[in-house]
Structure formats: C-alpha cells, structure tokens
Design a protein around this motif. Sequence first.
Motif, PDB file in Angstrom:
ATOM      1  N   LEU A 100       0.829  -1.205   0.000  1.00  0.00           N
ATOM      2  CA  LEU A 100       0.000   0.000   0.000  1.00  0.00           C
ATOM      3  C   LEU A 100       0.861   1.252   0.000  1.00  0.00           C
ATOM      4  O   LEU A 100       0.585   2.215  -0.722  1.00  0.00           O
ATOM      5  CB  LEU A 100      -0.917  -0.008   1.228  1.00  0.00           C
ATOM      6  CG  LEU A 100      -1.839   1.204   1.387  1.00  0.00           C
ATOM      7  CD1 LEU A 100      -2.785   1.319   0.198  1.00  0.00           C
ATOM      8  CD2 LEU A 100      -2.629   1.093   2.691  1.00  0.00           C
ATOM      9  N   ARG A 101       1.913   1.254   0.808  1.00  0.00           N
ATOM     10  CA  ARG A 101       2.812   2.409   0.876  1.00  0.00           C
ATOM     11  C   ARG A 101       3.422   2.698  -0.491  1.00  0.00           C
ATOM     12  O   ARG A 101       3.520   3.848  -0.916  1.00  0.00           O
ATOM     13  CB  ARG A 101       3.894   2.143   1.918  1.00  0.00           C
ATOM     14  CG  ARG A 101       4.868   3.294   2.099  1.00  0.00           C
ATOM     15  CD  ARG A 101       5.884   2.948   3.172  1.00  0.00           C
ATOM     16  NE  ARG A 101       5.358   3.132   4.502  1.00  0.00           N
ATOM     17  CZ  ARG A 101       5.611   2.328   5.528  1.00  0.00           C
ATOM     18  NH1 ARG A 101       6.356   1.244   5.348  1.00  0.00           N
ATOM     19  NH2 ARG A 101       5.117   2.592   6.719  1.00  0.00           N
ATOM     20  N   GLY A 102       3.800   1.630  -1.185  1.00  0.00           N
ATOM     21  CA  GLY A 102       4.375   1.818  -2.510  1.00  0.00           C
ATOM     22  C   GLY A 102       3.395   2.474  -3.467  1.00  0.00           C
ATOM     23  O   GLY A 102       3.761   3.360  -4.244  1.00  0.00           O
ATOM     24  N   LYS A 103       2.128   2.070  -3.397  1.00  0.00           N
ATOM     25  CA  LYS A 103       1.133   2.591  -4.333  1.00  0.00           C
ATOM     26  C   LYS A 103       0.756   4.045  -4.047  1.00  0.00           C
ATOM     27  O   LYS A 103       0.505   4.815  -4.974  1.00  0.00           O
ATOM     28  CB  LYS A 103      -0.120   1.711  -4.308  1.00  0.00           C
ATOM     29  CG  LYS A 103       0.097   0.340  -4.935  1.00  0.00           C
ATOM     30  CD  LYS A 103      -1.199  -0.438  -5.050  1.00  0.00           C
ATOM     31  CE  LYS A 103      -0.977  -1.773  -5.748  1.00  0.00           C
ATOM     32  NZ  LYS A 103      -2.238  -2.525  -5.967  1.00  0.00           N
ATOM     33  N   ILE A 104       0.674   4.427  -2.768  1.00  0.00           N
ATOM     34  CA  ILE A 104       0.218   5.792  -2.464  1.00  0.00           C
ATOM     35  C   ILE A 104       1.367   6.783  -2.331  1.00  0.00           C
ATOM     36  O   ILE A 104       1.126   7.993  -2.233  1.00  0.00           O
ATOM     37  CB  ILE A 104      -0.643   5.829  -1.182  1.00  0.00           C
ATOM     38  CG1 ILE A 104       0.174   5.469   0.056  1.00  0.00           C
ATOM     39  CG2 ILE A 104      -1.855   4.929  -1.330  1.00  0.00           C
ATOM     40  CD1 ILE A 104      -0.593   5.607   1.356  1.00  0.00           C
TER      41      ILE A 104
END
Length: 228
Positions: free
Chosen positions: A198-202
């Motif tokens: 999730l961190r990578g995507k946002i």
Amino acid sequence: MKILLVEDDMDTRSYVSSGLQARGHCVDESGNGSDGLSRASAQEYDVIILDRMLPAVDGMNVLRTLRNSGTHARVLMLTALGDVDARIEGMEAGADDYLGKPFALSELIARLNAICRRSAYTSAATTLRVGDLELDLITQRVFRAGRQIHLQPREWDLLKYFALNADEVITRTMLLEHVWGFQSSFQSNLVDTHICRLRGKIERDFFGPRLLRTVRGEGYMLCGKQDH
C-alpha cells in the motif's frame, strides 16, 4: 472526552483512570454493573469502557440494556476472555471494539481514539480526505493529487481504515481485527506485507510528503498533518 469506566478490579480501574485523566479526559468510575448501568443511563458519555465480567450485572447485560434503550455512546469492552466467540458476541451486542486483558494503556488509548474518530463520519459522508489523498466511498476509487491509484480490495479496506483514523496510531492488532478479522490474528507478517504494498502505491512517484508512517514499537499512522 467524557468517559465512564466500569471495571470491578480496583488496580485496573485506577491504572486506566489515572492514565486517561493524565491525557485530559474526564473519567467517571464504577465498580459494578448495576451502578455502571445507572450512571450510563443517567448521563451522556462519549465512551464507555466496560469490563465483561462484572458483579451485580455482567457487562454483556449492561451493554444489551444500554443499546436497547437507545444509548449511542461508543463502547470499548475489556475482558480476560480471549476466544473468538466471546469477542463476536460482544460486537454483535453493540460493542464498538474489544480489548483483551492484560493490555497496555497505549493500546487502549489508540483504540479509544480510533472508535471516536470513526464516529465523526456519518453514513452521509461519501469522501474521505487525508492531505492530498482522496477516497471516494461510493465508487471505492482513490486519488492522490488528482491522479487515480488502483488498489486491490484488501488494500482498499486497509487504506479506508487508516483514513477513518487519520493522524492516530493504529496497532498491528487493530488492523488484523478490523481489516482481516480475528481468524487472521496468527499471521504475523500479513500486516507488514500489505503495508509495504500500500505504501508503494500511495507514495511511489509522488512528490508530496510521506503519508503512511511506521511508529516504532507502536504501529502505523496515516498522516494528513505536515508536522508528523
């Protein structure tokens, strides 16, 4: 917050009450279910911290009576009963969250903040905003700085829970319980793996500040404020 603490163990009651008052909350105390029910019925509280095993009237009956009478205070149940069925019974009776004993005060505070933050959003709310991140609750689409971010269903559930509790520390246990359900509680790397994705995507390819922070020794926080 105005809090009613219903707990028959004097040491636990003193420990929790002192910790909450030190953080600026107003706390009324009760040592049994009958007195706790009377207090909760006579006054309005933001949160009721309710032990499950109580003398006079047990916590489950206190909870059911309050919900049947229309009390809308948030309820955090405390119990030494750790099995899934006991937790489900409490949630179905109207508890907003469940915390097993023994517990750390920091975990209790985090859960209180989380359930109160969720109460700020009504069913009419259709959008959540955290910094330049926007979640459309109707279409389940996510945007940052106007650009759409494509998430898997579990990633959406995870981000939505963070957004509902923005700028509050969320523990790993809270995520396992509220995003995955109790049956996932033994999968220790589950949260870390999804947080990383999730961190990578946002955050990847965006020039804004980091949004999803790790709070060492405590959990995670989705930050909307620049001073975190």
